[in-house]
Design an enzyme around this catalytic site. Structure first.
Site, PDB file in Angstrom:
ATOM      1  N   HIS A 100     -10.019  -2.871  -3.156  1.00  0.00           N
ATOM      2  CA  HIS A 100      -9.155  -1.745  -2.778  1.00  0.00           C
ATOM      3  C   HIS A 100     -10.025  -0.548  -2.447  1.00  0.00           C
ATOM      4  CE1 HIS A 100      -6.020   1.360  -3.051  1.00  0.00           C
ATOM      5  NE2 HIS A 100      -5.146   0.378  -2.925  1.00  0.00           N
TER       6      HIS A 100
ATOM      7  N   ASP B 104      -1.355  -5.865  -3.010  1.00  0.00           N
ATOM      8  CA  ASP B 104      -0.896  -6.410  -1.735  1.00  0.00           C
ATOM      9  C   ASP B 104      -0.962  -7.936  -1.724  1.00  0.00           C
ATOM     10  OD1 ASP B 104      -0.459  -3.866  -0.437  1.00  0.00           O
ATOM     11  OD2 ASP B 104      -2.626  -3.648  -0.392  1.00  0.00           O
TER      12      ASP B 104
END
Length: 430
Positions: free
Chosen positions: A307, A364
């Protein structure tokens, strides 16, 4: 005692700049008077080192893997709260008592329907239209139906407009989906919870009874909570930027939806599924693609791992992994794409290569898997993201409007074009 930083410029100028300290000991240098006093500006592409506001909504520490809404850890909210309660917390700055929560939920139900005229708008969209294009247009159109929201922004009606937006966006999202597959619209029911209502509007048909699965409802509730706010990201900054002109909350949120639509922002969970489908189409050899991901020359990236902000494990991913396992086990979905996902997850959580580089599965990765498992198509993934992020956008818009220091967003630039050039008549141009 106030702190100051001293900036000395090449031309000999020197300026003292106040150093600000946040409640979590974050440090910032206030450069608001830099240009007026020195004729210099800072250059920060993407604003990755620039704070555009002071906010009391969300605290995020990427190095330590911390995410809190109004000071409450995301892990505690995910375990104990509902999306409606979290929405109230973000917008109204505190957890509601039972009466406040009941009133909030009743107001949400009261505003669930859209004006019947708006149903005709859907007829004008192509069946090929992306649901995010439809959603942004429909949200912007809402301000045309509420006179108090059609002009300059107002804080006097923010409570009512927040309830309208939270309620109607799920109706608009579900109608967008039904339009894309050619099925009749399903109207909301007051007797159902927020997530139950949305799932029913998405998947029910007039010819059959529909009962949302409890584990699916719980998983959706969790996903919406985890996406409810995430500090000053691209779409949130867009909502604030548009709102800084005193645009109404509908217009500001519609702009945020369009910013979220970009593949570098809200499209990440869609890219996860597309990557998994690509691996399957190439034979499903996970080992081959893991080795490619390790080779910088291959050009292949594992989507849904690591991330930009979190340099540790994404705290939202820790929470959602359990829900992902429960949903897949409960539904018993047989899907080769999901099998590939499980293999990739196992490799990433066990191999030193991924551990050393902090390339853990992020929110995600898991959200895309859950959405696919419960039957939500890939082109609706970003819509689901918008559904969750809405209370954060509203809270950020409201906070900005209430801030007496807020000014219209107006970034500066460093001009790199031609110097002054005289106009040349057309007959003399080569």
């Amino acid at each position: 005692m106030s702190e100051n930083a001293v900036l000395t410029l090449p031309d000999g100028q020197s300026i003292e700049l106040p150093v600000l300290t946040g409640s979590e000991n974050e440090k910032a240098i206030d450069i608001s008077k830099l240009r007026s006093q020195t004729k210099h500006i800072t250059l920060d592409p993407g604003y990755v080192n620039t704070g555009a506001c002071q906010s009391g909504i969300t605290f995020l520490d990427g190095e330590k893997g911390i995410l809190r809404y109004r000071g409450i850890p995301i892990e505690q909210l995910a375990e104990n709260s509902s999306f409606m309660e979290v929405s109230y917390l973000l917008i109204h700055e505190k957890l509601p008592n039972q009466k406040e929560l009941d009133d909030f939920h009743n107001e949400i139900n009261h505003h669930a329907l859209i004006h019947e005229d708006m149903r005709h708008f859907f007829e004008s969209f192509s069946s090929e239209a992306h649901p995010m294009a439809i959603l942004s247009a429909m949200v912007a159109s809402l301000s045309a139906y509420y006179s108090e929201a059609s002009g300059a922004a107002s804080l006097g009606d923010v409570k009512q407009n927040a309830a309208r937006l939270l309620s109607k966006i799920r109706t608009l999202a579900a109608f967008s989906f039904k339009k894309s597959i050619g099925q009749p619209f399903i109207y909301p029911r007051d007797s159902l919870s927020y997530c139950e209502n949305f799932l029913r509007m998405m998947f029910a048909v007039p010819a059959e009874e529909y009962e949302p699965d409890k584990d699916v409802v719980d998983a959706l509730n969790l996903l919406l909570i985890l996406h409810a706010d995430h500090e000053q990201n691209c779409s949130t900054s867009t909502v604030r930027g548009v709102g800084s002109s005193h645009a109404n909350v509908y217009a500001s949120v519609a702009a945020g939806i369009l910013a979220l639509w970009g593949p570098l922002h809200g499209g990440a969970n869609q890219q996860v599924i597309e990557m998994l489908e690509h691996i399957r189409a190439e034979g499903g050899d996970v080992n081959k693609f893991v080795e490619m991901a390790k080779d910088p020359k291959s050009g292949f990236r594992l989507m849904g791992f690591g991330h930009r902000v979190y340099k540790n494990y994404d705290p939202r991913a820790k929470v959602i992994k359990g829900a992902c396992d429960r949903v897949l086990a409960k539904l018993g979905v047989e899907d080769p794409i999901l099998d590939i996902a499980k293999q990739l997850e196992e490799r990433a959580l066990s191999e030193d290569y991924f551990k050393e580089r902090k390339l853990f599965p992020n929110v995600d990765f898991y959200s895309g898997i859950i959405y696919r498992a419960i039957g939500i198509p890939v082109n609706m993934f970003t819509v689901m993201f918008a559904l969750g992020r809405l209370p954060g956008w509203i809270a950020q818009w409201k906070e900005m409007m209430e801030d007496p220091k807020s000014r219209i967003a107006r970034p500066r630039q460093i001009y790199t074009g031609p110097i002054e050039t005289p106009y040349m008549p057309i007959e003399k141009r080569k």
